[in-house]
Scaffold this active site. Structure first.
Site, PDB file in Angstrom:
ATOM      1  N   CYS A 160       0.218   3.300   3.571  1.00 38.18           N
ATOM      2  CA  CYS A 160       0.729   2.826   4.865  1.00 38.18           C
ATOM      3  C   CYS A 160       1.926   1.891   4.761  1.00 38.18           C
ATOM      4  O   CYS A 160       2.544   1.560   5.767  1.00 38.18           O
ATOM      5  CB  CYS A 160      -0.383   2.140   5.652  1.00 38.18           C
ATOM      6  SG  CYS A 160      -0.873   0.530   4.991  1.00 38.18           S
TER       7      CYS A 160
ATOM      8  N   CYS B   4      -0.878 -11.311  -7.174  1.00 41.15           N
ATOM      9  CA  CYS B   4      -1.455 -12.229  -6.189  1.00 41.15           C
ATOM     10  C   CYS B   4      -1.662 -11.434  -4.899  1.00 41.15           C
ATOM     11  O   CYS B   4      -0.695 -11.121  -4.205  1.00 41.15           O
ATOM     12  CB  CYS B   4      -0.524 -13.415  -5.944  1.00 41.15           C
ATOM     13  SG  CYS B   4      -0.279 -14.416  -7.407  1.00 41.15           S
TER      14      CYS B   4
ATOM     15  N   CYS C 273       0.850  -1.177   0.000  1.00 39.51           N
ATOM     16  CA  CYS C 273       0.000   0.000   0.000  1.00 39.51           C
ATOM     17  C   CYS C 273       0.896   1.242   0.000  1.00 39.51           C
ATOM     18  O   CYS C 273       1.791   1.357   0.837  1.00 39.51           O
ATOM     19  CB  CYS C 273      -0.894  -0.010   1.241  1.00 39.51           C
ATOM     20  SG  CYS C 273      -1.815   1.516   1.469  1.00 39.51           S
TER      21      CYS C 273
END
Length: 98
Positions: free
Chosen positions: A37, A60, A34
């Site tokens: 974060c 995946c 991400c």
């Protein structure tokens, strides 16, 4: 299948960062995190054509990192929260303690 929810591209490449790390490099892979974060979302591999991906990539992504939004407008399901009426039955462990 590959055992993980697999996609041929990220929904938004600005929302993720890709970093080549350790053993994944030898598998033509990289970690997907991400961008906000830095949390691990899954991995991306370059063998997607084997699985029907037109991009050649196979993202995946951990099911717990996904939010499922039904096309009919029903309530969304988060991959990290058990549905209220679902009983999860785990397979017995194959590990034998000595």
């Amino acid at each position: 299948g590959t055992g993980w929810p697999s996609f041929e591209s990220a929904i938004d490449l600005n929302a993720v960062e890709i970093e080549e790390v350790g053993w994944l490099k030898s598998m033509d892979g990289a970690e997907v995190r991400c961008r906000t974060c830095g949390g691990h979302l899954g991995d991306v591999f370059g063998d997607g054509r084997r699985y029907g991906s037109k991009s050649g990539k196979r993202y995946c992504i951990n099911g717990a990192a996904l939010v499922f939004r039904p096309m009919d407008g029903a309530k969304e399901l988060r991959g990290d929260i058990q549905p209220p009426n679902k009983v999860i039955q785990y397979e017995p462990s194959l590990r034998r303690d000595a």
